[in-house]
Design a protein around this motif. Sequence first.
Motif, PDB file in Angstrom:
ATOM      1  N   GLY A   1      -4.944  -3.218   3.853  1.00 25.14           N
ATOM      2  CA  GLY A   1      -4.966  -3.534   2.606  1.00 25.14           C
ATOM      3  C   GLY A   1      -4.414  -5.065   2.020  1.00 25.14           C
ATOM      4  N   SER A   2      -4.141  -5.936   3.250  1.00 28.97           N
ATOM      5  CA  SER A   2      -3.827  -7.250   3.132  1.00 28.97           C
ATOM      6  C   SER A   2      -2.339  -7.233   2.654  1.00 28.97           C
TER       7      SER A   2
ATOM      8  N   GLU B   1     -12.486  13.605 -10.118  1.00 28.02           N
ATOM      9  CA  GLU B   1     -13.458  14.332  -9.011  1.00 28.02           C
ATOM     10  C   GLU B   1     -14.864  14.151  -9.453  1.00 28.02           C
ATOM     11  N   PRO B   2     -15.313  14.328 -10.783  1.00 29.60           N
ATOM     12  CA  PRO B   2     -16.840  14.149 -11.095  1.00 29.60           C
ATOM     13  C   PRO B   2     -17.316  13.088 -10.607  1.00 29.60           C
ATOM     14  N   LEU B   3     -16.758  12.077 -10.682  1.00 27.58           N
ATOM     15  CA  LEU B   3     -17.259  10.792 -10.151  1.00 27.58           C
ATOM     16  C   LEU B   3     -17.289  10.436  -8.570  1.00 27.58           C
ATOM     17  N   TYR B   4     -16.047  10.582  -8.126  1.00 25.48           N
ATOM     18  CA  TYR B   4     -15.901  10.507  -6.556  1.00 25.48           C
ATOM     19  C   TYR B   4     -16.095  11.540  -5.650  1.00 25.48           C
ATOM     20  N   GLY B   5     -15.827  12.721  -6.215  1.00 29.78           N
ATOM     21  CA  GLY B   5     -16.112  13.952  -5.480  1.00 29.78           C
ATOM     22  C   GLY B   5     -14.970  14.400  -4.816  1.00 29.78           C
ATOM     23  N   CYS B   6     -13.781  13.637  -5.057  1.00 30.62           N
ATOM     24  CA  CYS B   6     -12.405  13.953  -4.329  1.00 30.62           C
ATOM     25  C   CYS B   6     -11.304  13.727  -5.330  1.00 30.62           C
ATOM     26  N   THR B   7     -10.101  14.733  -4.879  1.00 26.68           N
ATOM     27  CA  THR B   7      -9.132  14.602  -5.803  1.00 26.68           C
ATOM     28  C   THR B   7      -7.780  13.898  -5.184  1.00 26.68           C
ATOM     29  N   ASP B   8      -8.010  13.313  -3.969  1.00 25.61           N
ATOM     30  CA  ASP B   8      -7.055  12.645  -3.192  1.00 25.61           C
ATOM     31  C   ASP B   8      -7.593  11.456  -2.601  1.00 25.61           C
ATOM     32  N   PHE B   9      -7.202  10.172  -3.216  1.00 23.36           N
ATOM     33  CA  PHE B   9      -7.971   8.855  -2.631  1.00 23.36           C
ATOM     34  C   PHE B   9      -7.071   8.697  -1.350  1.00 23.36           C
ATOM     35  N   GLY B  10      -6.089   8.850  -1.222  1.00 18.97           N
ATOM     36  CA  GLY B  10      -5.289   8.723   0.249  1.00 18.97           C
ATOM     37  C   GLY B  10      -4.638   7.589   0.078  1.00 18.97           C
ATOM     38  N   VAL B  11      -5.016   6.380  -0.133  1.00 24.34           N
ATOM     39  CA  VAL B  11      -4.440   5.111   0.034  1.00 24.34           C
ATOM     40  C   VAL B  11      -4.482   4.302  -1.520  1.00 24.34           C
TER      41      VAL B  11
ATOM     42  N   THR C   1       0.782  -1.294   0.017  1.00 20.53           N
ATOM     43  CA  THR C   1       0.058  -0.052   0.040  1.00 20.53           C
ATOM     44  C   THR C   1       0.670   1.151   0.123  1.00 20.53           C
ATOM     45  N   MET C   2       0.331   2.334  -0.502  1.00 20.55           N
ATOM     46  CA  MET C   2       0.912   3.449  -0.586  1.00 20.55           C
ATOM     47  C   MET C   2       0.215   4.712   0.145  1.00 20.55           C
ATOM     48  N   THR C   3       0.733   5.370   1.079  1.00 21.72           N
ATOM     49  CA  THR C   3      -0.127   6.500   1.575  1.00 21.72           C
ATOM     50  C   THR C   3       0.963   7.784   1.249  1.00 21.72           C
ATOM     51  N   HIS C   4       0.755   8.830   1.831  1.00 19.41           N
ATOM     52  CA  HIS C   4       1.609  10.096   1.832  1.00 19.41           C
ATOM     53  C   HIS C   4       1.472  10.769   2.923  1.00 19.41           C
ATOM     54  N   TYR C   5       2.548  11.498   3.376  1.00 22.45           N
ATOM     55  CA  TYR C   5       2.628  12.550   4.401  1.00 22.45           C
ATOM     56  C   TYR C   5       3.281  13.651   4.153  1.00 22.45           C
ATOM     57  N   SER C   6       3.281  14.713   4.992  1.00 22.54           N
ATOM     58  CA  SER C   6       3.920  16.028   4.875  1.00 22.54           C
ATOM     59  C   SER C   6       5.287  15.938   5.490  1.00 22.54           C
ATOM     60  N   LEU C   7       6.416  16.222   4.696  1.00 25.51           N
ATOM     61  CA  LEU C   7       7.763  15.951   5.096  1.00 25.51           C
ATOM     62  C   LEU C   7       8.290  17.383   4.785  1.00 25.51           C
ATOM     63  N   PRO C   8       8.684  18.425   5.774  1.00 19.46           N
ATOM     64  CA  PRO C   8       9.379  19.402   4.959  1.00 19.46           C
ATOM     65  C   PRO C   8      10.724  19.440   4.649  1.00 19.46           C
ATOM     66  N   GLU C   9      11.117  20.390   3.382  1.00 22.72           N
ATOM     67  CA  GLU C   9      12.397  20.036   2.910  1.00 22.72           C
ATOM     68  C   GLU C   9      13.086  20.562   3.586  1.00 22.72           C
TER      69      GLU C   9
END
Length: 261
Positions: free
Chosen positions: A140-141, A164-174, A45-53
């Motif tokens: 996610g097994s 976005e039109p179908l799912y209502g979001c631009t970021d699925f997260g996982v 699985t892949m997620t994302h997080y904020s890491l400052p430069e």
Amino acid sequence: MLPWSNFSATPWSQLLSFIFIFLSFLPHISWASEWIDYSPDGYATMTHYSLPENFIAACGCTSTSTNYPTAAMNQMAYGSSTSYGPACGQCFNLTLLNSFLSNPPFYPNVTKSVVIKVTDLCPLSHSGWCNATTHGPNAGSHYLNFDLAWPSSSIPNDFFPSNEPLYGCTDFGVWNVSYQSVSCTNWKGWNNAAALGSVVNLGYSACCPNNPAGSTNDTCPSYSDDSGIPPDTQTSGFTISSPISLLPIVTLAVSLLSHVL
């Protein structure tokens, strides 16, 4: 003669004294963890997080490494609970397959991949995406989770596709992804010497090989196994404990005591 032995004491009392003192040292003994032994390629699985430069993460890689694609790996695959682990410095090619949480799953029309360098630790937790252990996968097994440092100046803002039109979001997260272990010569930061290696003034508390090949000669050891696993990971409160049998300890005590009586 052992320093705590006493001529006036009975053998039984000496045995009890020995066991008591021996057990008092148990909290200082480091018990090995069951780290996840993953294959060079597979699914995760892949997620994302904020890491400052210019942020120095768990591996202690140079701050310049944050100018290029990096990721954290889930704790029990990363191989440490406190600082650097064997995953530090490893590079992987990650390919987006489909979104995990959306219903129905979203499959992008264009295949997108990124080569990342592991520079950070995603702490073990009771739930979530970094909670896989040798006893079971995450939600996610999968036994691996890559937590991508994103947004990043080195990765396009539209790297994660959406509808976005179908799912209502631009970021699925996982996302479900495929991963392949690759040489770090494929990593964008490879040609910048400042992005390679560890922060010098951190000394032995940092370990970030330029291009580890997986052998013990060029791979970081587990900081946890070297320095002991703390009872709390400081972020999740999750405790990994190993069952301790007292039978071998008592047997050792009797054996040693028989030589001094």
